[in-house]
Design a protein around this motif. Structure first.
Motif, PDB file in Angstrom:
ATOM      1  N   ARG A  81       0.954  -1.339  -0.084  1.00  0.00           N
ATOM      2  CA  ARG A  81       0.081   0.085   0.008  1.00  0.00           C
ATOM      3  C   ARG A  81       0.852   1.372   0.011  1.00  0.00           C
ATOM      4  N   TYR A  82       0.520   2.036  -0.799  1.00  0.00           N
ATOM      5  CA  TYR A  82       1.267   3.259  -0.988  1.00  0.00           C
ATOM      6  C   TYR A  82       0.767   4.415  -0.019  1.00  0.00           C
ATOM      7  N   PRO A  83       1.555   4.926   1.028  1.00  0.00           N
ATOM      8  CA  PRO A  83       1.046   5.660   1.922  1.00  0.00           C
ATOM      9  C   PRO A  83       0.776   7.355   1.387  1.00  0.00           C
ATOM     10  N   SER A  84      -0.463   7.662   1.666  1.00  0.00           N
ATOM     11  CA  SER A  84      -0.659   8.872   1.137  1.00  0.00           C
ATOM     12  C   SER A  84      -1.454   9.734   2.415  1.00  0.00           C
ATOM     13  N   ASP A  85      -1.716  11.037   1.927  1.00  0.00           N
ATOM     14  CA  ASP A  85      -2.524  12.155   3.155  1.00  0.00           C
ATOM     15  C   ASP A  85      -3.887  11.714   2.723  1.00  0.00           C
ATOM     16  N   GLU A  86      -4.302  11.310   1.692  1.00  0.00           N
ATOM     17  CA  GLU A  86      -5.698  11.143   1.305  1.00  0.00           C
ATOM     18  C   GLU A  86      -6.258   9.965   1.929  1.00  0.00           C
ATOM     19  N   ASN A  87      -5.367   8.921   2.293  1.00  0.00           N
ATOM     20  CA  ASN A  87      -5.833   7.709   2.886  1.00  0.00           C
ATOM     21  C   ASN A  87      -7.019   6.760   1.787  1.00  0.00           C
ATOM     22  N   VAL A  88      -6.250   6.609   0.542  1.00  0.00           N
ATOM     23  CA  VAL A  88      -6.744   5.894  -0.253  1.00  0.00           C
ATOM     24  C   VAL A  88      -6.046   4.499  -0.571  1.00  0.00           C
ATOM     25  N   ASN A  89      -6.677   3.395  -0.682  1.00  0.00           N
ATOM     26  CA  ASN A  89      -6.181   1.905  -0.683  1.00  0.00           C
ATOM     27  C   ASN A  89      -5.827   1.891  -2.430  1.00  0.00           C
ATOM     28  N   VAL A  90      -4.411   2.460  -2.610  1.00  0.00           N
ATOM     29  CA  VAL A  90      -3.682   2.297  -3.858  1.00  0.00           C
ATOM     30  C   VAL A  90      -2.248   1.710  -3.587  1.00  0.00           C
ATOM     31  N   GLY A  91      -1.623   1.124  -4.548  1.00  0.00           N
ATOM     32  CA  GLY A  91      -0.383   0.568  -4.639  1.00  0.00           C
ATOM     33  C   GLY A  91       0.618   1.548  -4.850  1.00  0.00           C
ATOM     34  N   TYR A  92       2.059   1.123  -4.960  1.00  0.00           N
ATOM     35  CA  TYR A  92       3.068   1.862  -5.524  1.00  0.00           C
ATOM     36  C   TYR A  92       2.980   1.824  -7.040  1.00  0.00           C
ATOM     37  N   LYS A  93       3.547   2.975  -7.827  1.00  0.00           N
ATOM     38  CA  LYS A  93       3.785   2.946  -9.205  1.00  0.00           C
ATOM     39  C   LYS A  93       5.107   2.205  -9.373  1.00  0.00           C
ATOM     40  N   ARG A  94       5.185   1.545 -10.513  1.00  0.00           N
ATOM     41  CA  ARG A  94       6.364   0.962 -10.853  1.00  0.00           C
ATOM     42  C   ARG A  94       6.820   1.074 -12.153  1.00  0.00           C
ATOM     43  N   TYR A  95       8.414   0.477 -12.440  1.00  0.00           N
ATOM     44  CA  TYR A  95       8.739   0.727 -13.758  1.00  0.00           C
ATOM     45  C   TYR A  95       9.592  -0.599 -13.845  1.00  0.00           C
ATOM     46  N   VAL A  96      10.140  -0.942 -15.146  1.00  0.00           N
ATOM     47  CA  VAL A  96      11.131  -1.727 -15.481  1.00  0.00           C
ATOM     48  C   VAL A  96      11.969  -1.242 -16.121  1.00  0.00           C
ATOM     49  N   ASN A  97      13.276  -1.668 -16.026  1.00  0.00           N
ATOM     50  CA  ASN A  97      14.513  -1.582 -16.835  1.00  0.00           C
ATOM     51  C   ASN A  97      15.187  -2.713 -17.553  1.00  0.00           C
ATOM     52  N   LEU A  98      15.358  -2.769 -18.971  1.00  0.00           N
ATOM     53  CA  LEU A  98      15.818  -3.873 -19.592  1.00  0.00           C
ATOM     54  C   LEU A  98      17.204  -3.422 -19.773  1.00  0.00           C
ATOM     55  N   SER A  99      18.121  -4.285 -19.499  1.00  0.00           N
ATOM     56  CA  SER A  99      19.622  -3.951 -19.949  1.00  0.00           C
ATOM     57  C   SER A  99      20.013  -5.357 -20.779  1.00  0.00           C
ATOM     58  N   LEU A 100      20.389  -4.935 -22.170  1.00  0.00           N
ATOM     59  CA  LEU A 100      20.541  -5.880 -23.037  1.00  0.00           C
ATOM     60  C   LEU A 100      22.092  -6.034 -23.437  1.00  0.00           C
ATOM     61  N   ASN A 101      22.711  -7.017 -23.453  1.00  0.00           N
ATOM     62  CA  ASN A 101      24.138  -7.384 -23.672  1.00  0.00           C
ATOM     63  C   ASN A 101      24.488  -8.506 -24.400  1.00  0.00           C
ATOM     64  N   GLY A 102      24.575  -8.436 -25.910  1.00  0.00           N
ATOM     65  CA  GLY A 102      24.526  -9.595 -26.708  1.00  0.00           C
ATOM     66  C   GLY A 102      23.417 -10.674 -26.183  1.00  0.00           C
ATOM     67  N   PRO A 103      23.689 -11.822 -25.784  1.00  0.00           N
ATOM     68  CA  PRO A 103      22.772 -12.816 -25.498  1.00  0.00           C
ATOM     69  C   PRO A 103      22.204 -12.888 -24.205  1.00  0.00           C
ATOM     70  N   ALA A 104      22.672 -11.554 -23.582  1.00  0.00           N
ATOM     71  CA  ALA A 104      22.065 -11.758 -22.090  1.00  0.00           C
ATOM     72  C   ALA A 104      21.180 -10.480 -21.791  1.00  0.00           C
ATOM     73  N   MET A 105      20.342 -10.748 -20.858  1.00  0.00           N
ATOM     74  CA  MET A 105      19.465  -9.513 -20.699  1.00  0.00           C
ATOM     75  C   MET A 105      19.020  -9.482 -19.053  1.00  0.00           C
ATOM     76  N   HIS A 106      19.279  -8.353 -18.310  1.00  0.00           N
ATOM     77  CA  HIS A 106      19.104  -8.105 -16.930  1.00  0.00           C
ATOM     78  C   HIS A 106      17.831  -7.130 -16.994  1.00  0.00           C
ATOM     79  N   VAL A 107      17.129  -7.578 -16.372  1.00  0.00           N
ATOM     80  CA  VAL A 107      15.641  -7.149 -15.728  1.00  0.00           C
ATOM     81  C   VAL A 107      15.653  -6.389 -14.470  1.00  0.00           C
ATOM     82  N   ALA A 108      15.490  -5.469 -14.099  1.00  0.00           N
ATOM     83  CA  ALA A 108      15.146  -4.598 -12.899  1.00  0.00           C
ATOM     84  C   ALA A 108      13.883  -4.032 -12.975  1.00  0.00           C
ATOM     85  N   TYR A 109      13.082  -4.242 -11.729  1.00  0.00           N
ATOM     86  CA  TYR A 109      12.025  -3.775 -11.285  1.00  0.00           C
ATOM     87  C   TYR A 109      12.161  -2.864 -10.155  1.00  0.00           C
ATOM     88  N   TYR A 110      11.352  -1.571 -10.420  1.00  0.00           N
ATOM     89  CA  TYR A 110      11.813  -0.431  -9.559  1.00  0.00           C
ATOM     90  C   TYR A 110      10.216   0.075  -9.208  1.00  0.00           C
TER      91      TYR A 110
END
Length: 151
Positions: free
Chosen positions: A97-126
């Motif tokens: 649950r994302y803390p807010s002053d409005e006391n609404v029941n919502v979660g955190y916004k997120r994004y993903v970062n893909l790093s490609l290196n030849g045959p390898a891929m690193h994926v990081a979720y933030y």
């Protein structure tokens, strides 16, 4: 497009995903793609307003994929309900649950970062605070086309 023409890994990006442990499925694209693609792919989508990581899965007559629901644009992030569709097994999902002053029941916004290196891929979720939630390392064997999923 000739996805069987080489052995590089395939990443799909779409609005709707082929499966969900939370809501309706959009199976037609997965079935259409199975006519062109004959190996597992990593499929990222964002229709559902949550982060959900799935095991390898395919709908009937559909492409086999490792599903990753990662985004939601600027919409409120749904939370609270546990996954209740057992057909596709999830590995992880973010229900904080994302803390807010409005006391609404919502979660955190997120994004993903893909790093490609030849045959390898690193994926990081933030989350929106740039806190790393999860990482994955993928590798494709260029000779055989075998996709090694994270352990």
């Amino acid at each position: 497009m000739n996805p069987d023409g080489d052995k590089r890994g395939l990443i799909l990006l779409s609005h709707h995903g082929p499966q969900s442990a939370f809501e309706c499925w959009y199976q037609i694209p997965a079935r259409q793609l199975a006519k062109l693609i004959h190996r597992p792919v990593i499929w990222f989508w964002g229709h559902e307003h949550r982060l959900a990581i799935y095991e390898k899965f395919s709908v009937k007559d559909g492409i086999e994929s490792y599903g990753r629901c990662v985004g939601h644009g600027g919409m409120p992030v749904e939370r609270g309900a546990r996954p209740d569709i057992p057909d596709c097994r999830w590995i992880a999902w973010d229900n904080r649950r994302y803390p807010s002053d409005e006391n609404v029941n919502v979660g955190y916004k997120r994004y993903v970062n893909l790093s490609l290196n030849g045959p390898a891929m690193h994926v990081a979720y933030y989350d929106l605070n740039q806190s790393r939630l999860l990482t994955e390392d993928w590798h494709i064997d260029i000779e055989s086309g075998v996709l090694d999923a994270p352990a």
